[in-house]
Design a protein around this motif. Structure first.
Motif, PDB file in Angstrom:
ATOM      1  N   SER A  21      32.673  30.553  18.290  1.00 37.76           N
ATOM      2  CA  SER A  21      31.431  30.389  17.527  1.00 37.76           C
ATOM      3  C   SER A  21      30.391  29.681  18.379  1.00 37.76           C
ATOM      4  O   SER A  21      30.735  28.902  19.274  1.00 37.76           O
ATOM      5  CB  SER A  21      31.705  29.561  16.266  1.00 37.76           C
ATOM      6  N   ASP A  22      29.142  29.938  18.069  1.00 37.92           N
ATOM      7  CA  ASP A  22      28.073  29.215  18.764  1.00 37.92           C
ATOM      8  C   ASP A  22      27.589  28.014  17.950  1.00 37.92           C
ATOM      9  O   ASP A  22      26.629  27.353  18.319  1.00 37.92           O
ATOM     10  CB  ASP A  22      26.905  30.149  19.090  1.00 37.92           C
ATOM     11  N   LYS A  23      28.288  27.722  16.862  1.00 45.72           N
ATOM     12  CA  LYS A  23      27.923  26.586  16.013  1.00 45.72           C
ATOM     13  C   LYS A  23      28.821  25.384  16.291  1.00 45.72           C
ATOM     14  O   LYS A  23      29.918  25.520  16.828  1.00 45.72           O
ATOM     15  CB  LYS A  23      28.023  26.968  14.538  1.00 45.72           C
ATOM     16  N   LEU A  64      29.059  24.725  11.561  1.00 43.24           N
ATOM     17  CA  LEU A  64      29.868  25.712  10.855  1.00 43.24           C
ATOM     18  C   LEU A  64      30.669  25.068   9.730  1.00 43.24           C
ATOM     19  O   LEU A  64      30.806  25.625   8.656  1.00 43.24           O
ATOM     20  CB  LEU A  64      30.813  26.407  11.841  1.00 43.24           C
ATOM     21  N   MET A  97      39.332  27.651  12.222  1.00 45.62           N
ATOM     22  CA  MET A  97      38.059  28.273  12.618  1.00 45.62           C
ATOM     23  C   MET A  97      37.862  29.606  11.905  1.00 45.62           C
ATOM     24  O   MET A  97      36.757  29.916  11.449  1.00 45.62           O
ATOM     25  CB  MET A  97      38.018  28.489  14.138  1.00 45.62           C
ATOM     26  N   GLN A 101      34.959  30.845   9.216  1.00 45.45           N
ATOM     27  CA  GLN A 101      34.180  32.069   9.413  1.00 45.45           C
ATOM     28  C   GLN A 101      34.348  33.059   8.267  1.00 45.45           C
ATOM     29  O   GLN A 101      33.850  34.175   8.332  1.00 45.45           O
ATOM     30  CB  GLN A 101      34.548  32.708  10.749  1.00 45.45           C
TER      31      GLN A 101
END
Length: 139
Positions: A21-23, A64, A97, A101
């Motif tokens: 993730s980019d968060k 996130l 994770m 998501q």
């Protein structure tokens, strides 16, 4: 980037988070007693568990959600499955994770298991949490 409340070497989790993730992720490392309390207060389940994930209810650009990992369970499972604490934490982190998501292995048609397997293979880790639970059910 991972924000962790406890000083510990977690650079391996940062690498996983950045790939998945980019968060940002908040990571909370707790003992068995604290995890039991969190599980009871947040989910109404009166027992400890190994990992919990809490996605944000409101849209937040950079965060996130929160992952809580029970370090006592990490140690127990690492011994039980004969791999390192780092491997166990990585497996739990990937699992959480995916929940953050939106994946849910309890209701999907195997999508989370497939995605988890992809990440576990990518990071060259041992058997996934979902596979282990399914094997325990078959025993």
């Amino acid at each position: 980037m991972i924000f962790c409340e406890e000083e510990m070497e977690i650079s391996f989790l940062k690498k996983i988070a950045e790939k998945m993730s980019d968060k940002n992720i908040e990571l909370v490392l707790v003992d068995e007693k604290t995890m039991h309390e969190i599980n009871l207060n947040q989910r109404g389940i009166d027992k400890t568990t190994d990992v919990l994930s809490f996605p944000l209810l409101e849209n937040c650009e950079n965060l996130l959600g929160c992952i809580v990992i029970n370090l006592d369970e990490v140690s127990k499972k690492a011994i039980q499955f004969k791999h390192s604490n780092q491997d166990e934490m990585s497996l739990l982190f990937i699992h959480a994770m995916l929940h953050l998501q939106g994946y849910d292995h309890e209701v999907d048609q195997g999508q989370m298991r497939e995605k988890e397997k992809e990440w576990i293979d990518f990071f060259k880790l041992p058997k996934s949490l979902i596979v282990r639970v399914e094997e325990e059910k078959d025993d």
